[in-house]
Design a protein around this motif. Sequence first.
Motif, PDB file in Angstrom:
ATOM      1  N   VAL A   1       0.723  -1.160   0.161  1.00  0.00           N
ATOM      2  CA  VAL A   1      -0.102   0.131   0.174  1.00  0.00           C
ATOM      3  C   VAL A   1       0.877   1.374  -0.017  1.00  0.00           C
ATOM      4  O   VAL A   1       1.875   1.388   0.733  1.00  0.00           O
ATOM      5  CB  VAL A   1      -1.030  -0.009   1.067  1.00  0.00           C
ATOM      6  CG1 VAL A   1      -0.098  -0.028   2.528  1.00  0.00           C
ATOM      7  CG2 VAL A   1      -1.878   1.113   0.967  1.00  0.00           C
ATOM      8  N   THR A   2       0.443   2.108  -0.850  1.00  0.00           N
ATOM      9  CA  THR A   2       1.281   3.501  -0.933  1.00  0.00           C
ATOM     10  C   THR A   2       0.843   4.320   0.222  1.00  0.00           C
ATOM     11  O   THR A   2      -0.128   4.070   0.944  1.00  0.00           O
ATOM     12  CB  THR A   2       0.907   4.374  -2.250  1.00  0.00           C
ATOM     13  OG1 THR A   2      -0.481   4.475  -2.038  1.00  0.00           O
ATOM     14  CG2 THR A   2       0.954   3.453  -3.358  1.00  0.00           C
ATOM     15  N   ARG A   3       1.685   5.341   0.395  1.00  0.00           N
ATOM     16  CA  ARG A   3       1.194   6.349   1.689  1.00  0.00           C
ATOM     17  C   ARG A   3      -0.021   6.888   1.500  1.00  0.00           C
ATOM     18  O   ARG A   3      -0.852   7.238   2.522  1.00  0.00           O
ATOM     19  CB  ARG A   3       2.313   7.315   1.849  1.00  0.00           C
ATOM     20  CG  ARG A   3       2.173   8.386   3.001  1.00  0.00           C
ATOM     21  CD  ARG A   3       3.474   9.312   3.072  1.00  0.00           C
ATOM     22  NE  ARG A   3       4.558   8.473   3.509  1.00  0.00           N
ATOM     23  CZ  ARG A   3       5.937   9.230   3.728  1.00  0.00           C
ATOM     24  NH1 ARG A   3       5.710  10.488   3.715  1.00  0.00           N
ATOM     25  NH2 ARG A   3       6.816   8.502   4.161  1.00  0.00           N
ATOM     26  N   LYS A   4      -0.464   7.277   0.270  1.00  0.00           N
ATOM     27  CA  LYS A   4      -1.721   7.967  -0.286  1.00  0.00           C
ATOM     28  C   LYS A   4      -2.674   6.986   0.293  1.00  0.00           C
ATOM     29  O   LYS A   4      -4.015   7.371   0.748  1.00  0.00           O
ATOM     30  CB  LYS A   4      -1.704   8.446  -1.604  1.00  0.00           C
ATOM     31  CG  LYS A   4      -3.026   8.886  -2.030  1.00  0.00           C
ATOM     32  CD  LYS A   4      -2.841   9.311  -3.414  1.00  0.00           C
ATOM     33  CE  LYS A   4      -4.223   9.948  -3.792  1.00  0.00           C
ATOM     34  NZ  LYS A   4      -4.563  10.377  -5.249  1.00  0.00           N
ATOM     35  N   GLU A   5      -2.902   6.022  -0.224  1.00  0.00           N
ATOM     36  CA  GLU A   5      -3.562   4.812   0.188  1.00  0.00           C
ATOM     37  C   GLU A   5      -3.800   4.350   1.511  1.00  0.00           C
ATOM     38  O   GLU A   5      -4.885   4.080   1.701  1.00  0.00           O
ATOM     39  CB  GLU A   5      -3.390   3.501  -1.002  1.00  0.00           C
ATOM     40  CG  GLU A   5      -3.547   3.611  -2.437  1.00  0.00           C
ATOM     41  CD  GLU A   5      -2.700   2.336  -2.964  1.00  0.00           C
ATOM     42  OE1 GLU A   5      -3.182   2.148  -4.259  1.00  0.00           O
ATOM     43  OE2 GLU A   5      -1.823   1.715  -2.535  1.00  0.00           O
TER      44      GLU A   5
ATOM     45  N   HIS B   1      -7.219   4.819   3.778  1.00  0.00           N
ATOM     46  CA  HIS B   1      -7.769   3.662   4.701  1.00  0.00           C
ATOM     47  C   HIS B   1      -8.158   4.281   6.094  1.00  0.00           C
ATOM     48  O   HIS B   1      -9.106   3.886   6.391  1.00  0.00           O
ATOM     49  CB  HIS B   1      -6.733   2.555   4.720  1.00  0.00           C
ATOM     50  CG  HIS B   1      -6.514   1.737   3.652  1.00  0.00           C
ATOM     51  ND1 HIS B   1      -7.740   0.747   3.449  1.00  0.00           N
ATOM     52  CD2 HIS B   1      -5.840   1.386   2.617  1.00  0.00           C
ATOM     53  CE1 HIS B   1      -7.351  -0.070   2.335  1.00  0.00           C
ATOM     54  NE2 HIS B   1      -6.291   0.419   1.839  1.00  0.00           N
ATOM     55  N   ARG B   2      -7.159   5.147   6.564  1.00  0.00           N
ATOM     56  CA  ARG B   2      -7.315   5.687   7.651  1.00  0.00           C
ATOM     57  C   ARG B   2      -8.541   6.739   7.714  1.00  0.00           C
ATOM     58  O   ARG B   2      -9.350   6.829   8.709  1.00  0.00           O
ATOM     59  CB  ARG B   2      -6.033   6.370   8.084  1.00  0.00           C
ATOM     60  CG  ARG B   2      -6.421   6.880   9.593  1.00  0.00           C
ATOM     61  CD  ARG B   2      -4.878   7.239  10.198  1.00  0.00           C
ATOM     62  NE  ARG B   2      -4.627   7.679  11.684  1.00  0.00           N
ATOM     63  CZ  ARG B   2      -5.158   8.317  12.416  1.00  0.00           C
ATOM     64  NH1 ARG B   2      -5.657   9.616  11.631  1.00  0.00           N
ATOM     65  NH2 ARG B   2      -5.201   8.589  13.577  1.00  0.00           N
ATOM     66  N   ASP B   3      -8.587   7.658   6.534  1.00  0.00           N
ATOM     67  CA  ASP B   3      -9.739   8.466   6.528  1.00  0.00           C
ATOM     68  C   ASP B   3     -11.127   7.649   6.572  1.00  0.00           C
ATOM     69  O   ASP B   3     -12.035   8.167   7.230  1.00  0.00           O
ATOM     70  CB  ASP B   3      -9.685   9.315   5.292  1.00  0.00           C
ATOM     71  CG  ASP B   3      -8.537  10.258   5.309  1.00  0.00           C
ATOM     72  OD1 ASP B   3      -8.014  10.477   6.450  1.00  0.00           O
ATOM     73  OD2 ASP B   3      -8.369  10.848   4.367  1.00  0.00           O
ATOM     74  N   THR B   4     -11.189   6.579   5.946  1.00  0.00           N
ATOM     75  CA  THR B   4     -12.472   5.667   5.889  1.00  0.00           C
ATOM     76  C   THR B   4     -12.922   5.248   7.174  1.00  0.00           C
ATOM     77  O   THR B   4     -13.930   5.185   7.822  1.00  0.00           O
ATOM     78  CB  THR B   4     -12.121   4.467   4.995  1.00  0.00           C
ATOM     79  OG1 THR B   4     -12.047   5.071   3.509  1.00  0.00           O
ATOM     80  CG2 THR B   4     -13.351   3.674   4.572  1.00  0.00           C
ATOM     81  N   TYR B   5     -11.567   4.869   7.881  1.00  0.00           N
ATOM     82  CA  TYR B   5     -11.864   3.955   9.283  1.00  0.00           C
ATOM     83  C   TYR B   5     -12.332   5.201  10.056  1.00  0.00           C
ATOM     84  O   TYR B   5     -13.275   4.902  10.805  1.00  0.00           O
ATOM     85  CB  TYR B   5     -10.656   3.739   9.690  1.00  0.00           C
ATOM     86  CG  TYR B   5     -10.339   2.860  10.633  1.00  0.00           C
ATOM     87  CD1 TYR B   5     -11.280   1.811  11.071  1.00  0.00           C
ATOM     88  CD2 TYR B   5      -9.384   3.017  11.868  1.00  0.00           C
ATOM     89  CE1 TYR B   5     -11.342   0.994  12.167  1.00  0.00           C
ATOM     90  CE2 TYR B   5      -9.102   2.113  12.910  1.00  0.00           C
ATOM     91  CZ  TYR B   5     -10.412   1.108  13.177  1.00  0.00           C
ATOM     92  OH  TYR B   5     -10.069   0.232  14.208  1.00  0.00           O
ATOM     93  N   LEU B   6     -11.826   6.627  10.224  1.00  0.00           N
ATOM     94  CA  LEU B   6     -12.261   7.291  11.256  1.00  0.00           C
ATOM     95  C   LEU B   6     -13.715   7.956  10.615  1.00  0.00           C
ATOM     96  O   LEU B   6     -14.538   7.949  11.550  1.00  0.00           O
ATOM     97  CB  LEU B   6     -11.352   8.635  10.783  1.00  0.00           C
ATOM     98  CG  LEU B   6     -10.015   8.414  11.453  1.00  0.00           C
ATOM     99  CD1 LEU B   6      -9.147   9.931  11.192  1.00  0.00           C
ATOM    100  CD2 LEU B   6      -9.961   8.084  12.768  1.00  0.00           C
TER     101      LEU B   6
END
Length: 267
Positions: A113-117, A121-126
């Motif tokens: 996974v790239t840093r952007k991806e 993922h974290r934005d979706t999680y939050l």
Amino acid sequence: MPRFAANLSMMYTEHDFLDRFAAASADGFTAVEYSLPYAYDARELRHRLDDHGLSQVLFNAPYGAWESGERGIAALPGHEREFRSGIARALEYAAALDCPRLHVMAGLIPPDVTRKELAEHRDTYLANLEWAAPRAAELDVDILVEPINGRDMPGYFLSRQAEAHAVVRDVGAPNLKVQLDLYHCQIVEGDLTTTLRRDLPTGRVGHLQIAGVPDRHEPDHGELDMSYLFGVVDDLGFDGWIGCEYIPRAGTSDGLGWLDNYRGDSA
């Protein structure tokens, strides 16, 4: 003294699932947790709890297609509708079972996974947790997130305690908390006493779980001095439940000798 809940997904597997409630009660447990309730009618589960004087203290929200390799969907972009449907279903069961805690699994991410991806993922999680927490709060239910070690579950989105606590702080919901499994934490980070002393006083830890390390058997077996760690937990005033999420070496009841010093305080 600690209060212990039997994990019916790992313990008492010598019995059919619905018979595990009676077996746990017969061994002196007054609370249970397990992975998923959804294969059973909530009224039947409620009946088993009531008949055997048990409290339901934790189960998981739906976590996707386990048989296809999914290990949660909360941090997976594109699964938002499935996530919300799963939370709604989980809260229906939580209300029926008077269960005050719901573990939400994040999911697996690719090794490349790239840093952007990863940020996506974290934005979706939050965003998913921000949506779920107030709906759970309406039922006095805590949402829990748990770091899981990469040896047992390679690629899991959360593996370290600091990551989980950062998620809880960033979401900012009072009923979003960390599920601290000492087995996973020892494998990833070690230094459990420092972790307990650092994190329990924050109020952000909503549930503890235990197992022996490295083989995930009874907590009196392996490299951890659980009696010492239970003393640390007591000294810090933690009054929640400790889930026994371990795989018995032989029969479950035969392996409960470690619990003898605590049986009077498991209620």
